[in-house]
Design a protein around this motif. Structure first.
Motif, PDB file in Angstrom:
ATOM      1  N   VAL A 234      14.735  15.725   6.715  1.00  0.00           N
ATOM      2  CA  VAL A 234      13.191  15.715   6.688  1.00  0.00           C
ATOM      3  C   VAL A 234      12.683  14.229   6.874  1.00  0.00           C
ATOM      4  N   PHE A 235      13.191  13.285   6.367  1.00  0.00           N
ATOM      5  CA  PHE A 235      12.663  11.815   6.476  1.00  0.00           C
ATOM      6  C   PHE A 235      13.120  11.325   7.705  1.00  0.00           C
ATOM      7  N   SER A 236      14.207  11.990   8.465  1.00  0.00           N
ATOM      8  CA  SER A 236      14.809  11.395   9.623  1.00  0.00           C
ATOM      9  C   SER A 236      13.797  11.711  10.703  1.00  0.00           C
TER      10      SER A 236
ATOM     11  N   MET B  55       1.205   9.129   9.174  1.00  0.00           N
ATOM     12  CA  MET B  55       0.911  10.367   8.434  1.00  0.00           C
ATOM     13  C   MET B  55       0.509  10.142   6.888  1.00  0.00           C
ATOM     14  N   ASN B  56       1.142   9.171   6.231  1.00  0.00           N
ATOM     15  CA  ASN B  56       0.599   8.748   5.125  1.00  0.00           C
ATOM     16  C   ASN B  56      -0.660   8.393   4.786  1.00  0.00           C
ATOM     17  N   ASP B  57      -1.277   7.790   5.704  1.00  0.00           N
ATOM     18  CA  ASP B  57      -2.580   7.172   5.753  1.00  0.00           C
ATOM     19  C   ASP B  57      -3.433   8.644   6.034  1.00  0.00           C
TER      20      ASP B  57
ATOM     21  N   GLY C 153      12.900   3.180  -0.788  1.00  0.00           N
ATOM     22  CA  GLY C 153      11.965   1.969  -0.474  1.00  0.00           C
ATOM     23  C   GLY C 153      11.411   2.414   1.070  1.00  0.00           C
ATOM     24  N   GLY C 154      12.008   3.327   1.628  1.00  0.00           N
ATOM     25  CA  GLY C 154      11.593   3.552   3.068  1.00  0.00           C
ATOM     26  C   GLY C 154      10.956   2.638   4.001  1.00  0.00           C
ATOM     27  N   THR C 155       9.881   2.428   4.314  1.00  0.00           N
ATOM     28  CA  THR C 155       9.567   1.522   5.427  1.00  0.00           C
ATOM     29  C   THR C 155       9.026   0.433   4.597  1.00  0.00           C
TER      30      THR C 155
ATOM     31  N   ASP D 211      17.482   2.939   0.458  1.00  0.00           N
ATOM     32  CA  ASP D 211      16.911   4.303   0.620  1.00  0.00           C
ATOM     33  C   ASP D 211      18.132   4.889   1.245  1.00  0.00           C
ATOM     34  N   ILE D 212      17.989   6.341   1.138  1.00  0.00           N
ATOM     35  CA  ILE D 212      19.320   7.117   1.514  1.00  0.00           C
ATOM     36  C   ILE D 212      19.058   7.303   3.162  1.00  0.00           C
ATOM     37  N   ASN D 213      18.040   7.194   3.935  1.00  0.00           N
ATOM     38  CA  ASN D 213      17.885   7.389   5.006  1.00  0.00           C
ATOM     39  C   ASN D 213      17.931   6.042   5.923  1.00  0.00           C
TER      40      ASN D 213
ATOM     41  N   GLU E 234      17.012   5.974   9.148  1.00  0.00           N
ATOM     42  CA  GLU E 234      16.020   5.796   9.961  1.00  0.00           C
ATOM     43  C   GLU E 234      14.548   5.081   9.353  1.00  0.00           C
ATOM     44  N   MET E 235      14.457   5.483   7.944  1.00  0.00           N
ATOM     45  CA  MET E 235      13.372   4.894   7.390  1.00  0.00           C
ATOM     46  C   MET E 235      13.517   3.381   7.047  1.00  0.00           C
ATOM     47  N   LEU E 236      14.841   3.004   6.934  1.00  0.00           N
ATOM     48  CA  LEU E 236      15.190   1.665   6.497  1.00  0.00           C
ATOM     49  C   LEU E 236      14.882   0.885   7.953  1.00  0.00           C
TER      50      LEU E 236
ATOM     51  N   GLU F  24      21.255   0.889   2.729  1.00  0.00           N
ATOM     52  CA  GLU F  24      21.366   2.523   2.619  1.00  0.00           C
ATOM     53  C   GLU F  24      22.344   3.061   1.528  1.00  0.00           C
ATOM     54  N   SER F  25      21.544   3.632   0.412  1.00  0.00           N
ATOM     55  CA  SER F  25      22.265   4.074  -0.674  1.00  0.00           C
ATOM     56  C   SER F  25      21.371   5.299  -1.279  1.00  0.00           C
ATOM     57  N   ASN F  26      22.314   5.841  -2.182  1.00  0.00           N
ATOM     58  CA  ASN F  26      21.635   7.127  -2.948  1.00  0.00           C
ATOM     59  C   ASN F  26      21.374   6.654  -3.938  1.00  0.00           C
ATOM     60  N   ALA F  27      19.972   6.847  -4.491  1.00  0.00           N
ATOM     61  CA  ALA F  27      19.511   6.545  -5.902  1.00  0.00           C
ATOM     62  C   ALA F  27      20.367   7.120  -7.101  1.00  0.00           C
ATOM     63  N   GLN F  28      21.063   8.246  -6.819  1.00  0.00           N
ATOM     64  CA  GLN F  28      21.572   8.910  -7.968  1.00  0.00           C
ATOM     65  C   GLN F  28      22.999   8.299  -8.149  1.00  0.00           C
ATOM     66  N   ALA F  29      23.620   7.680  -7.100  1.00  0.00           N
ATOM     67  CA  ALA F  29      24.885   7.175  -7.352  1.00  0.00           C
ATOM     68  C   ALA F  29      25.079   5.711  -6.561  1.00  0.00           C
TER      69      ALA F  29
ATOM     70  N   ILE G 215      10.078   2.868  -7.874  1.00  0.00           N
ATOM     71  CA  ILE G 215      10.415   3.868  -6.918  1.00  0.00           C
ATOM     72  C   ILE G 215       9.182   4.624  -7.089  1.00  0.00           C
ATOM     73  N   ALA G 216       8.616   4.702  -5.562  1.00  0.00           N
ATOM     74  CA  ALA G 216       7.312   5.209  -5.481  1.00  0.00           C
ATOM     75  C   ALA G 216       7.514   6.399  -4.338  1.00  0.00           C
ATOM     76  N   PHE G 217       7.018   7.485  -5.020  1.00  0.00           N
ATOM     77  CA  PHE G 217       6.900   8.771  -4.169  1.00  0.00           C
ATOM     78  C   PHE G 217       8.440   9.083  -3.575  1.00  0.00           C
ATOM     79  N   GLY G 218       9.228   8.764  -4.367  1.00  0.00           N
ATOM     80  CA  GLY G 218      10.574   9.076  -3.964  1.00  0.00           C
ATOM     81  C   GLY G 218      11.381   9.761  -5.144  1.00  0.00           C
ATOM     82  N   ILE G 219      11.336   9.707  -6.482  1.00  0.00           N
ATOM     83  CA  ILE G 219      12.069  10.526  -7.217  1.00  0.00           C
ATOM     84  C   ILE G 219      12.005  11.922  -7.118  1.00  0.00           C
ATOM     85  N   ARG G 220      10.802  12.648  -6.549  1.00  0.00           N
ATOM     86  CA  ARG G 220      10.919  14.008  -6.547  1.00  0.00           C
ATOM     87  C   ARG G 220      11.798  14.273  -5.407  1.00  0.00           C
ATOM     88  N   ASN G 221      12.020  13.677  -4.516  1.00  0.00           N
ATOM     89  CA  ASN G 221      12.850  14.029  -3.231  1.00  0.00           C
ATOM     90  C   ASN G 221      14.468  14.017  -3.970  1.00  0.00           C
ATOM     91  N   CYS G 222      14.655  13.552  -5.067  1.00  0.00           N
ATOM     92  CA  CYS G 222      16.235  13.391  -5.487  1.00  0.00           C
ATOM     93  C   CYS G 222      16.386  14.698  -6.042  1.00  0.00           C
ATOM     94  N   THR G 223      17.989  14.952  -5.907  1.00  0.00           N
ATOM     95  CA  THR G 223      18.227  16.541  -6.528  1.00  0.00           C
ATOM     96  C   THR G 223      18.426  16.427  -8.002  1.00  0.00           C
TER      97      THR G 223
HETATM   98  N1  SAM Z   1       8.599   4.454  -1.296  1.00  0.00           N
HETATM   99  C1  SAM Z   1       8.152   4.722  -0.042  1.00  0.00           C
HETATM  100  C2  SAM Z   1       6.724   4.844   0.221  1.00  0.00           C
HETATM  101  O1  SAM Z   1       6.201   4.856  -0.992  1.00  0.00           O
HETATM  102  O2  SAM Z   1       5.839   4.865   0.945  1.00  0.00           O
HETATM  103  C3  SAM Z   1       8.729   5.851   0.632  1.00  0.00           C
HETATM  104  C4  SAM Z   1       8.565   7.186   0.164  1.00  0.00           C
HETATM  105  S1  SAM Z   1       9.084   8.678   0.974  1.00  0.00           S
HETATM  106  C5  SAM Z   1       7.805   9.805   0.503  1.00  0.00           C
HETATM  107  C6  SAM Z   1      10.634   9.138   0.193  1.00  0.00           C
HETATM  108  C7  SAM Z   1      11.775   8.248   0.526  1.00  0.00           C
HETATM  109  O3  SAM Z   1      12.911   8.679  -0.411  1.00  0.00           O
HETATM  110  C8  SAM Z   1      12.224   8.788   2.039  1.00  0.00           C
HETATM  111  O4  SAM Z   1      12.426   7.451   2.393  1.00  0.00           O
HETATM  112  C9  SAM Z   1      13.537   9.194   1.845  1.00  0.00           C
HETATM  113  O5  SAM Z   1      14.561   8.921   2.635  1.00  0.00           O
HETATM  114  C10 SAM Z   1      14.022   8.453   0.114  1.00  0.00           C
HETATM  115  N2  SAM Z   1      15.141   9.417  -0.556  1.00  0.00           N
HETATM  116  C11 SAM Z   1      15.298  10.767  -0.654  1.00  0.00           C
HETATM  117  N3  SAM Z   1      16.211  10.917  -1.559  1.00  0.00           N
HETATM  118  C12 SAM Z   1      16.797   9.794  -1.828  1.00  0.00           C
HETATM  119  C13 SAM Z   1      17.909   9.266  -2.721  1.00  0.00           C
HETATM  120  N4  SAM Z   1      18.732  10.372  -3.340  1.00  0.00           N
HETATM  121  N5  SAM Z   1      18.147   7.899  -2.785  1.00  0.00           N
HETATM  122  C14 SAM Z   1      17.405   7.068  -2.191  1.00  0.00           C
HETATM  123  N6  SAM Z   1      16.226   7.485  -1.008  1.00  0.00           N
HETATM  124  C15 SAM Z   1      15.951   9.027  -1.338  1.00  0.00           C
END
Ligand code: SAM
Length: 263
Positions: free
Chosen positions: A20-22, A31-33, A66-68, A94-96, A98-100, A122-127, A143-151
């Motif tokens: 999705v994020f790629s 898009m955020n704007d 942290g995305g962009t 960030d896990i992605n 492309e975002m970084l 590049e790393s996974n917030a969960q590990a 962590i902003a708008f990110g935690i809900r994307n984590c499993t």
């Molecule tokens: N924090 C930025 C902002 O507020 O504009 C980006 C938010 S964006 C909606 C969510 C980000 O979470 C994406 O860049 C995505 O790659 C990252 N992400 C999703 N699952 C993740 C994980 N398990 N660990 C780290 N980053 C993750």
């Protein structure tokens, strides 16, 4: 639901989120704007300034998902503009990739480029690997708008607790639950009708944006999330000056800021 998220195994969800994020990375900021009519900027300003980075001296910060680099840039600017602090640093994780990459490109145009003030990892917030992210390292975890994307939210919180120094602050900005029924109705209309159409028109990608909207709906309510933060060992409440409480709603709960301190 789109992508059948309820039935796919956790590892599969992780790679779907990555995709999705790629696919949205290059259009993410525009898009955020568009989707929030620019409001996400106000929320992020409010979030970062409420943490007052730099007030008590330079901070070592980590910005997960942290995305962009939106949050990292605000932290560094706030510390510099308010306290002439050029020593506060942020690890943007960030896990992605492309975002970084988009974040890196953006920081190239700033004074923080090629300084120890910012790193992209590049790393996974969960590990978070212990060798790269040792325990008791950071003063501030955002962590902003990110935690809900984590499993697994508990895994993210566990890692946040581990990498923070004792006394360090966890702060999460996330979409939340709207309590006012009228506002909720308008917000539903916006989310389920307007946003996926914008996703199609502006980014040519309806499914990714539909996923984003659905992930917001599935995220726990403010008290439920506060309880999860407390369960991870954080002291919650008291950080929001004058207000107490473990969280602070923004715009009637469309978003909220949750905080906790590592004890
Ligand atoms: N924090 C930025 C902002 O507020 O504009 C980006 C938010 S964006 C909606 C969510 C980000 O979470 C994406 O860049 C995505 O790659 C990252 N992400 C999703 N699952 C993740 C994980 N398990 N660990 C780290 N980053 C993750």
């Amino acid at each position: 639901t789109h992508f059948g998220f309820q039935t796919v195994p956790e590892e599969a969800k992780e790679s779907l989120v990555k995709n999705v994020f790629s696919s949205v990375a290059s259009s993410y900021d525009v898009m955020n704007d568009a989707m929030s009519l620019g409001v996400h900027r106000l929320w992020k300003d409010d979030y970062v300034s409420s943490l007052r980075p730099g007030r008590k001296g330079p901070l070592r910060c980590i910005d997960l998902a942290g995305g962009t680099g939106d949050i990292a840039l605000r932290i560094l600017d706030y510390a510099r503009e308010n306290y002439a602090d050029r020593e506060t640093s942020v690890d943007v994780v960030d896990i992605n990739a492309e975002m970084l990459k988009e974040g890196y490109k953006r920081f190239k145009k700033t004074m923080y480029h090629n300084t120890p003030q910012v790193r992209f990892i590049e790393s996974n917030a969960q590990a978070l690997p212990e060798e790269q992210f040792p325990s008791n390292t950071y003063d501030l975890y955002t962590i902003a708008f990110g935690i809900r994307n984590c499993t697994s939210i508990p895994d993210v919180l566990k890692e946040a607790y581990r990498v923070l120094k004792p006394g360090g602050t966890f702060a999460c900005l996330e979409f939340s639950k709207v309590n006012n029924p009228l506002l909720n109705m308008l917000y539903d209309q916006w989310s389920f009708s307007v946003i996926p159409i914008m996703g199609t028109v502006l980014a040519g990608d309806r499914d990714s944006y539909q996923y984003l909207v659905e992930s917001i709906r599935k995220f726990p309510s403010q008290p439920e999330f506060a309880q999860m933060i407390a369960d991870a060992g954080f002291a919650t409440g008291g950080l929001h000056e004058g207000k107490g409480g473990a969280w602070r709603d923004l715009w009637g709960g469309i978003a909220s800021v949750h905080t906790g301190v590592k004890v």
